[in-house]
Scaffold this motif. Sequence first.
Motif, PDB file in Angstrom:
ATOM      1  N   ALA B 296       0.835  -1.205   0.000  1.00 32.68           N
ATOM      2  CA  ALA B 296       0.000   0.000   0.000  1.00 32.68           C
ATOM      3  C   ALA B 296       0.872   1.258   0.000  1.00 32.68           C
ATOM      4  O   ALA B 296       0.584   2.240  -0.696  1.00 32.68           O
ATOM      5  CB  ALA B 296      -0.927  -0.005   1.217  1.00 32.68           C
ATOM      6  N   MET B 297       1.949   1.208   0.778  1.00 36.67           N
ATOM      7  CA  MET B 297       2.851   2.365   0.835  1.00 36.67           C
ATOM      8  C   MET B 297       3.593   2.544  -0.485  1.00 36.67           C
ATOM      9  O   MET B 297       3.745   3.654  -0.994  1.00 36.67           O
ATOM     10  CB  MET B 297       3.864   2.188   1.986  1.00 36.67           C
ATOM     11  CG  MET B 297       3.265   2.242   3.379  1.00 36.67           C
ATOM     12  SD  MET B 297       2.509   3.848   3.771  1.00 36.67           S
ATOM     13  CE  MET B 297       0.854   3.615   3.158  1.00 36.67           C
ATOM     14  N   SER B 298       4.044   1.431  -1.015  1.00 32.32           N
ATOM     15  CA  SER B 298       4.788   1.481  -2.258  1.00 32.32           C
ATOM     16  C   SER B 298       3.911   2.008  -3.400  1.00 32.32           C
ATOM     17  O   SER B 298       4.345   2.817  -4.224  1.00 32.32           O
ATOM     18  CB  SER B 298       5.343   0.089  -2.553  1.00 32.32           C
ATOM     19  OG  SER B 298       5.646  -0.038  -3.908  1.00 32.32           O
ATOM     20  N   ASP B 299       2.640   1.555  -3.424  1.00 34.97           N
ATOM     21  CA  ASP B 299       1.723   2.042  -4.459  1.00 34.97           C
ATOM     22  C   ASP B 299       1.515   3.552  -4.336  1.00 34.97           C
ATOM     23  O   ASP B 299       1.254   4.237  -5.328  1.00 34.97           O
ATOM     24  CB  ASP B 299       0.373   1.334  -4.351  1.00 34.97           C
ATOM     25  CG  ASP B 299       0.473  -0.127  -4.815  1.00 34.97           C
ATOM     26  OD1 ASP B 299       1.513  -0.485  -5.408  1.00 34.97           O
ATOM     27  OD2 ASP B 299      -0.476  -0.893  -4.568  1.00 34.97           O
ATOM     28  N   ALA B 300       1.605   4.069  -3.105  1.00 31.96           N
ATOM     29  CA  ALA B 300       1.421   5.508  -2.895  1.00 31.96           C
ATOM     30  C   ALA B 300       2.745   6.255  -3.015  1.00 31.96           C
ATOM     31  O   ALA B 300       2.816   7.444  -2.711  1.00 31.96           O
ATOM     32  CB  ALA B 300       0.795   5.752  -1.520  1.00 31.96           C
ATOM     33  N   ASN B 301       3.800   5.539  -3.445  1.00 28.71           N
ATOM     34  CA  ASN B 301       5.129   6.154  -3.606  1.00 28.71           C
ATOM     35  C   ASN B 301       5.719   6.654  -2.300  1.00 28.71           C
ATOM     36  O   ASN B 301       6.404   7.660  -2.253  1.00 28.71           O
ATOM     37  CB  ASN B 301       5.062   7.328  -4.577  1.00 28.71           C
ATOM     38  CG  ASN B 301       5.694   6.956  -5.898  1.00 28.71           C
ATOM     39  OD1 ASN B 301       6.728   6.274  -5.900  1.00 28.71           O
ATOM     40  ND2 ASN B 301       5.093   7.370  -6.981  1.00 28.71           N
ATOM     41  N   VAL B 302       5.399   5.939  -1.206  1.00 27.51           N
ATOM     42  CA  VAL B 302       5.916   6.314   0.112  1.00 27.51           C
ATOM     43  C   VAL B 302       6.956   5.276   0.522  1.00 27.51           C
ATOM     44  O   VAL B 302       6.706   4.070   0.431  1.00 27.51           O
ATOM     45  CB  VAL B 302       4.779   6.367   1.152  1.00 27.51           C
ATOM     46  CG1 VAL B 302       5.354   6.596   2.552  1.00 27.51           C
ATOM     47  CG2 VAL B 302       3.777   7.447   0.788  1.00 27.51           C
ATOM     48  N   ILE B 303       8.118   5.755   0.930  1.00 24.65           N
ATOM     49  CA  ILE B 303       9.170   4.847   1.362  1.00 24.65           C
ATOM     50  C   ILE B 303       9.031   4.566   2.849  1.00 24.65           C
ATOM     51  O   ILE B 303       8.940   5.489   3.666  1.00 24.65           O
ATOM     52  CB  ILE B 303      10.561   5.444   1.065  1.00 24.65           C
ATOM     53  CG1 ILE B 303      10.755   5.534  -0.453  1.00 24.65           C
ATOM     54  CG2 ILE B 303      11.674   4.608   1.700  1.00 24.65           C
ATOM     55  CD1 ILE B 303      12.013   6.254  -0.867  1.00 24.65           C
ATOM     56  N   VAL B 304       8.956   3.269   3.198  1.00 21.69           N
ATOM     57  CA  VAL B 304       8.886   2.850   4.595  1.00 21.69           C
ATOM     58  C   VAL B 304      10.311   2.638   5.086  1.00 21.69           C
ATOM     59  O   VAL B 304      11.119   2.001   4.420  1.00 21.69           O
ATOM     60  CB  VAL B 304       8.071   1.551   4.736  1.00 21.69           C
ATOM     61  CG1 VAL B 304       8.175   1.015   6.163  1.00 21.69           C
ATOM     62  CG2 VAL B 304       6.619   1.800   4.366  1.00 21.69           C
ATOM     63  N   ASP B 305      10.627   3.195   6.257  1.00 22.93           N
ATOM     64  CA  ASP B 305      11.995   3.094   6.763  1.00 22.93           C
ATOM     65  C   ASP B 305      12.044   2.061   7.892  1.00 22.93           C
ATOM     66  O   ASP B 305      12.114   0.856   7.659  1.00 22.93           O
ATOM     67  CB  ASP B 305      12.468   4.476   7.217  1.00 22.93           C
ATOM     68  CG  ASP B 305      13.889   4.461   7.737  1.00 22.93           C
ATOM     69  OD1 ASP B 305      14.615   3.491   7.444  1.00 22.93           O
ATOM     70  OD2 ASP B 305      14.275   5.418   8.422  1.00 22.93           O
ATOM     71  N   MET B 306      11.991   2.504   9.135  1.00 22.74           N
ATOM     72  CA  MET B 306      12.055   1.579  10.264  1.00 22.74           C
ATOM     73  C   MET B 306      10.711   0.865  10.390  1.00 22.74           C
ATOM     74  O   MET B 306       9.671   1.440  10.128  1.00 22.74           O
ATOM     75  CB  MET B 306      12.330   2.371  11.542  1.00 22.74           C
ATOM     76  CG  MET B 306      13.556   3.269  11.438  1.00 22.74           C
ATOM     77  SD  MET B 306      13.649   4.486  12.775  1.00 22.74           S
ATOM     78  CE  MET B 306      14.554   3.567  13.990  1.00 22.74           C
ATOM     79  N   VAL B 324       7.821   6.819   8.138  1.00 29.53           N
ATOM     80  CA  VAL B 324       7.864   7.307   6.753  1.00 29.53           C
ATOM     81  C   VAL B 324       8.434   8.725   6.804  1.00 29.53           C
ATOM     82  O   VAL B 324       8.557   9.312   7.883  1.00 29.53           O
ATOM     83  CB  VAL B 324       6.455   7.335   6.109  1.00 29.53           C
ATOM     84  CG1 VAL B 324       5.852   5.937   6.067  1.00 29.53           C
ATOM     85  CG2 VAL B 324       5.533   8.302   6.839  1.00 29.53           C
ATOM     86  N   GLY B 325       8.768   9.273   5.657  1.00 31.80           N
ATOM     87  CA  GLY B 325       9.214  10.654   5.617  1.00 31.80           C
ATOM     88  C   GLY B 325       8.101  11.584   6.077  1.00 31.80           C
ATOM     89  O   GLY B 325       6.928  11.357   5.771  1.00 31.80           O
ATOM     90  N   LYS B 326       8.448  12.622   6.840  1.00 31.22           N
ATOM     91  CA  LYS B 326       7.435  13.512   7.410  1.00 31.22           C
ATOM     92  C   LYS B 326       6.535  14.099   6.322  1.00 31.22           C
ATOM     93  O   LYS B 326       5.324  14.202   6.482  1.00 31.22           O
ATOM     94  CB  LYS B 326       8.129  14.634   8.189  1.00 31.22           C
ATOM     95  CG  LYS B 326       7.233  15.379   9.137  1.00 31.22           C
ATOM     96  CD  LYS B 326       8.035  16.350   9.998  1.00 31.22           C
ATOM     97  CE  LYS B 326       8.595  15.684  11.239  1.00 31.22           C
ATOM     98  NZ  LYS B 326       9.340  16.594  12.117  1.00 31.22           N
ATOM     99  N   ARG B 327       7.141  14.439   5.172  1.00 32.61           N
ATOM    100  CA  ARG B 327       6.335  15.097   4.136  1.00 32.61           C
ATOM    101  C   ARG B 327       5.425  14.102   3.411  1.00 32.61           C
ATOM    102  O   ARG B 327       4.557  14.486   2.649  1.00 32.61           O
ATOM    103  CB  ARG B 327       7.228  15.823   3.145  1.00 32.61           C
ATOM    104  CG  ARG B 327       8.172  14.902   2.436  1.00 32.61           C
ATOM    105  CD  ARG B 327       9.044  15.621   1.450  1.00 32.61           C
ATOM    106  NE  ARG B 327      10.022  14.672   0.912  1.00 32.61           N
ATOM    107  CZ  ARG B 327      11.013  14.999   0.107  1.00 32.61           C
ATOM    108  NH1 ARG B 327      11.155  16.231  -0.273  1.00 32.61           N
ATOM    109  NH2 ARG B 327      11.856  14.093  -0.331  1.00 32.61           N
TER     110      ARG B 327
END
Lengths: 428, 428
Positions: B296-306, B324-327
């Motif tokens: 779901a995160m990847s589809d939204a172009n959001v990089i998951v970190d920890m 995730v990145g704050k922005r």
Amino acid sequence: MARIVMKFGGTSVANLDRIRHVASLVAAEAEAGNEVAVVVSAMSGETNRLVALVDGLDADRVKQGEALGGDIDDEYDSIVATGEQVTSGLLAIALRRRGLKARSWLGWQIPLRTDMAYSKARIAEIESSAIGPSMAEGNIAVVAGFQGISDDGRISTLGRGGSDTSAVAMAVALKADRCDIYTDVDGIYTTDPRIAKDARRLRRIAFEEMLELASLGAKVLQTRSVELAMNNNLPIRVLTSMAEVGDPNPGTLVCHEDETMEERVVSGVAYSRDEAQITLLRLKDAPGMVAKVCRAMSDANVIVDMIVQGISRSDSSANLTFTVGKRDLEKALAALNDAQAEIGFDGIKSDSDVTKVSVVGIGMRSHTGVAQTMFEALAERNINVKVIATSEIKISVLIDSEYTELAVRALHSAFELHTASAPKVSAP
Amino acid sequence: MARIVMKFGGTSVANLDRIRHVASLVAAEAEAGNEVAVVVSAMSGETNRLVALVDGLDADRVKQGEALGGDIDDEYDSIVATGEQVTSGLLAIALRRRGLKARSWLGWQIPLRTDMAYSKARIAEIESSAIGPSMAEGNIAVVAGFQGISDDGRISTLGRGGSDTSAVAMAVALKADRCDIYTDVDGIYTTDPRIAKDARRLRRIAFEEMLELASLGAKVLQTRSVELAMNNNLPIRVLTSMAEVGDPNPGTLVCHEDETMEERVVSGVAYSRDEAQITLLRLKDAPGMVAKVCRAMSDANVIVDMIVQGISRSDSSANLTFTVGKRDLEKALAALNDAQAEIGFDGIKSDSDVTKVSVVGIGMRSHTGVAQTMFEALAERNINVKVIATSEIKISVLIDSEYTELAVRALHSAFELHTASAPKVSAP
């Protein structure tokens, strides 16, 4: 369907609001089914900002009187060309945001090939093999004006005002049906409306007349662009970018002379304050003396405009008076001082407080009496004429600057340019 | 004689004085007999100004909630690339004024070829067949950083910070002996000197460490540039552009690990405030659930970190926490809400008031006890650790933002980074 080139100058794209407005004007032409190429200048002030950066680099050296080594014109061009690069991208974005297909084209992308005379390059060739098909596919081409690519693959610029030339050259290369030059005035006037309140917008003007007016100080169109249009028989329309879409905006059509035009003797009165007068005293009156003076000026890269030789004196010497551009005056005087012995004259006088006033009209070819009317009008106001120069379609006089407005109004009135129904002056 | 690449960031070319100073640094290298290529960023503030123009075009539409049609990244790149174009020209001029041979090179002139991912393009290939011979002839190559040319002949940019990557890639392509990155700090520090006054400049740091530090929020070098240097075994020197010619300016050498380095366990403490924490409550504890969240995160172009999964409850559900990145937080929350039914969880909690603090050191590969020292130091200050993530050479913890400075100082002190002679920590 027509193929048209629209050109917008710096004040027409001065800020984001103006750029969005330009997008609406372009969109109207595209949505009417035309293939459209747009040529844009830098946002007004931007070229000056960039030039100031370059000049600022040298400021310390100049202040200390140091020599500035190295030719920098190629780098100068690479820097100032960014102004148009930014505008072309912004307008392409504004058009896409309206749902239109558009893309920007930089000089090297077209490519628009020039010679290697950086900062004042001349166009050698424009390839239309990429931009043409792109336009045929419905893409609006947004062309960065003023710039090209030289033979050694570097960015070149066409010199100040080069965007007009870009636009006309693109129109020629694209075999456009017309070239519309949008600017901050609504056409070509019989004279400067700030000086003569009754100045009248011309509906048509011949290329030759426009050429004289452009080179004489009417700053609407750049001389080279008019020459190029004339040589390729491409009509140019000059019109305002301030009008809203759909408003009447006839402007002025610059085209080959036609019959209606011939009935008009004088089309306009132009003036230029950018002149300076130089007089060489007691120049030896021998063959080749004037040529020597001209060569000295040419070697110093100074253009000599009006030139008049005084009556020969008993000692076989005569005064020689000529004009140069005001900003070249110091350079010219230095070159003349250096060459004084070789040329042979007694002294130099100069005056930069002079104005060149000209009347222009293709009707002058077949009508006499223009000079008489002109000099009578000036004499009536006690305006002293210092130098006279004529061509087939213009008469120019050099006068003291303080008489500029008076002379312009007197001539505008003497040739009845305020009315379209004046005797011998028929509106086109 | 060596071939070197020098790179100057935005603050190093912030104004004409700085550019003239950069010219003196470049001249010193050239006059020492080196072949020099210089990569420059835009003058500081210039890229922001250009981005603001693009954003400003859309401001009205954004305010009115209108959709922004059309992909504009190619035009965006053409616009923002002008910043580096101007600087490269100005520096070339400044060098010529010093009597040196220099010319600017734009991305398309080299050409530096990229893919077509405008605004975040990746370098595909750099041709050195033109620039190499030019340098061999004694011309200083002044390269506009951050930019290239895509397969369809348009200007592309490498994304923010891309000038570092340009510099390293140019150094690789030119087979340079070294790549010097001039910036506004004088090297890589054990931690942020604004937080820990006793932070110490490192004389050497391993690529792998620099990579962790760069991606963890130490903003000196761009991650991609370090990867590229590491993969090509190209040493990078980070040093200040503020030093005068001839002043000692050792900087920090980023290179492959060597024996002296191995004696050091921890090299630095980094922190990043750009994180946000998301917790999914009572996520169904079945195989593939975490993968569904990541998708779901990847589809939204959001990089998951920890990422950390809580202990399973008796009802076979568990809380899942990740950062995730704050922005990207709003985008991530929206995507998770949309996917709630499919993923299967009871609720979402989020917190953007968190900081990631990390200790980094290649010595951690062979030394134990780092985690213990770290958690003891944090526990002593009552700093609560929310999430932990580790790699071979780093340990990161997520903490409340208000403890950031306290945690950084505690860790810097616990690992005795302020001294080069600490036990188990030997300066290279």
